[in-house]
Design a protein around this motif. Sequence first.
Motif, mmCIF file in Angstrom:
data_model
loop_
_atom_site.group_PDB
_atom_site.id
_atom_site.type_symbol
_atom_site.label_atom_id
_atom_site.label_comp_id
_atom_site.label_asym_id
_atom_site.label_seq_id
_atom_site.Cartn_x
_atom_site.Cartn_y
_atom_site.Cartn_z
ATOM 1 N N SER A 59 -16.486 114.657 30.759
ATOM 2 C CA SER A 59 -17.717 115.011 31.465
ATOM 3 C C SER A 59 -17.506 116.221 32.391
ATOM 4 C CB SER A 59 -18.270 113.812 32.248
ATOM 5 O OG SER A 59 -17.386 113.417 33.252
ATOM 6 N N SER A 102 -17.461 119.269 30.120
ATOM 7 C CA SER A 102 -18.838 119.506 29.675
ATOM 8 C C SER A 102 -19.669 120.138 30.793
ATOM 9 C CB SER A 102 -19.470 118.188 29.218
ATOM 10 O OG SER A 102 -20.798 118.388 28.823
ATOM 11 N N TYR A 103 -19.520 119.610 31.999
ATOM 12 C CA TYR A 103 -20.234 120.160 33.152
ATOM 13 C C TYR A 103 -19.874 121.622 33.367
ATOM 14 C CZ TYR A 103 -21.166 121.401 37.966
ATOM 15 O OH TYR A 103 -21.572 122.078 39.089
#
Length: 152
Positions: free
Chosen positions: A77, A80-81
């Motif tokens: 995550s 991805s961020y």
Amino acid sequence: MCALDQKHASKFNENTENYIKQIASVDSSFKQIVKQAKRKDIVVGDRFPLLYFAKEYGLTYSAAFPGCSEQTEPSASTISYLIDKVKKDQNPVIFKIELSNGQIARTISEETGAKVLTIQSMHNVSEEDFNNGETYVSIMRKNAKAVKEALQ
């Protein structure tokens, strides 16, 4: 040192004044770069031991790890961020820290087209840099050039 070696006190004082001027020049360069910058945010695909630097110059940041984290892999995550952030903000540069393998920054770069540059945290100096006579001032001038490119 002047008290211990009075014979060379004037040279010590001259060197001190010169070094202070060099440091002030680097500081002024960073202030001018940030003042003229298109953006005020940097993205670091690595640890982020530069909090005081960012605060001093009014920069915000996003990083794979906070501070000098002992973690070795960021979460999916987080990656991805950072990829989404670089794409959304059209950041031209993703930083890695000196002596890092740069894998996280390269992954983000491959997904976004952002250029990977090194920013020195001044915690480490490579043997090559040391042998080539790099100094705090010379390394910070390189940082200024990299930060300028990142803030365009």
